[in-house]
Motif scaffolding. Structure first.
Motif, PDB file in Angstrom:
ATOM      1  N   TRP A   1       0.816  -1.214   0.000  1.00  0.00           N
ATOM      2  CA  TRP A   1       0.000   0.000   0.000  1.00  0.00           C
ATOM      3  C   TRP A   1       0.849   1.263   0.000  1.00  0.00           C
ATOM      4  CZ3 TRP A   1      -4.523   0.148  -1.840  1.00  0.00           C
ATOM      5  CH2 TRP A   1      -5.306  -1.014  -1.825  1.00  0.00           C
ATOM      6  N   THR A   2       2.008   1.230   0.643  1.00  0.00           N
ATOM      7  CA  THR A   2       2.909   2.384   0.625  1.00  0.00           C
ATOM      8  C   THR A   2       3.283   2.734  -0.809  1.00  0.00           C
ATOM      9  OG1 THR A   2       3.773   1.775   2.792  1.00  0.00           O
ATOM     10  CG2 THR A   2       5.112   3.277   1.475  1.00  0.00           C
ATOM     11  N   GLU A   3       3.617   1.713  -1.595  1.00  0.00           N
ATOM     12  CA  GLU A   3       4.004   1.927  -2.994  1.00  0.00           C
ATOM     13  C   GLU A   3       2.827   2.425  -3.832  1.00  0.00           C
ATOM     14  OE1 GLU A   3       5.737  -1.751  -4.264  1.00  0.00           O
ATOM     15  OE2 GLU A   3       7.399  -1.579  -2.834  1.00  0.00           O
ATOM     16  N   ARG A   4       1.657   1.846  -3.647  1.00  0.00           N
ATOM     17  CA  ARG A   4       0.498   2.249  -4.439  1.00  0.00           C
ATOM     18  C   ARG A   4       0.049   3.670  -4.109  1.00  0.00           C
ATOM     19  NH1 ARG A   4       1.576  -2.395  -4.970  1.00  0.00           N
ATOM     20  NH2 ARG A   4       0.884  -3.734  -6.623  1.00  0.00           N
ATOM     21  N   LEU A   5       0.066   3.995  -2.834  1.00  0.00           N
ATOM     22  CA  LEU A   5      -0.374   5.330  -2.428  1.00  0.00           C
ATOM     23  C   LEU A   5       0.640   6.400  -2.832  1.00  0.00           C
ATOM     24  CD1 LEU A   5      -1.909   4.465   1.036  1.00  0.00           C
ATOM     25  CD2 LEU A   5      -3.110   4.920  -1.099  1.00  0.00           C
ATOM     26  N   ALA A   6       1.894   5.986  -3.042  1.00  0.00           N
ATOM     27  CA  ALA A   6       2.914   6.929  -3.505  1.00  0.00           C
ATOM     28  C   ALA A   6       2.936   7.003  -5.036  1.00  0.00           C
ATOM     29  CB  ALA A   6       4.286   6.497  -2.981  1.00  0.00           C
ATOM     30  N   GLY A   7       2.083   6.180  -5.692  1.00  0.00           N
ATOM     31  CA  GLY A   7       1.981   6.195  -7.146  1.00  0.00           C
ATOM     32  C   GLY A   7       3.053   5.419  -7.872  1.00  0.00           C
ATOM     33  N   ARG A   8       3.718   4.492  -7.177  1.00  0.00           N
ATOM     34  CA  ARG A   8       4.775   3.710  -7.813  1.00  0.00           C
ATOM     35  C   ARG A   8       4.283   2.454  -8.512  1.00  0.00           C
ATOM     36  NH1 ARG A   8       8.544   3.410  -2.836  1.00  0.00           N
ATOM     37  NH2 ARG A   8       7.599   5.241  -1.937  1.00  0.00           N
ATOM     38  N   SER A   9       3.035   2.054  -8.287  1.00  0.00           N
ATOM     39  CA  SER A   9       2.513   0.845  -8.957  1.00  0.00           C
ATOM     40  C   SER A   9       1.076   1.036  -9.301  1.00  0.00           C
ATOM     41  CB  SER A   9       2.649  -0.381  -8.068  1.00  0.00           C
ATOM     42  OG  SER A   9       3.986  -0.733  -7.925  1.00  0.00           O
TER      43      SER A   9
END
Length: 103
Positions: free
Chosen positions: A95-103
């Motif tokens: 979720w950290t990656e998705r919320l940062a727009g990385r995936s």
């Protein structure tokens, strides 16, 4: 939230927690949550994609209200607002990656 509403919600929460173990599963009204992870706001909560949530569309990401009961062995959790049936667990970095727009 009014004091009366808060008391009612806490009473419902207390009643639900008292019944844990008397039934095998979460109630049929429990919202399903997939690709979930433990998250934190100023209080512990869940983040994941819900199914059957009354105000969040199916498959949409959601951050739960405060987490009061968590039993991954039984696959259930109780927040201030409702029961959740726990589906697939993911690492919080998902979720950290998705919320940062990385995936």
């Amino acid at each position: 939230m009014s004091r009366t509403s808060l008391v009612q919600r806490l009473r419902c929460l207390a009643d639900d927690l008292e019944c844990v173990g008397k039934h095998d599963d979460a109630p049929s009204s429990a919202v399903a949550i997939n690709t979930w992870a433990l998250a934190q706001r100023s209080v512990p909560c869940l983040i994941g994609r819900t199914l059957g949530h009354p105000s969040v569309g199916d498959g949409r990401p959601a951050l739960s209200s405060e987490l009061f009961y968590f039993d991954p062995e039984r696959g259930i959790a109780r927040t201030m607002s409702r029961w959740y049936r726990l589906g697939t667990r993911v690492d919080p970095d998902y979720w950290t990656e998705r919320l940062a727009g990385r995936s």
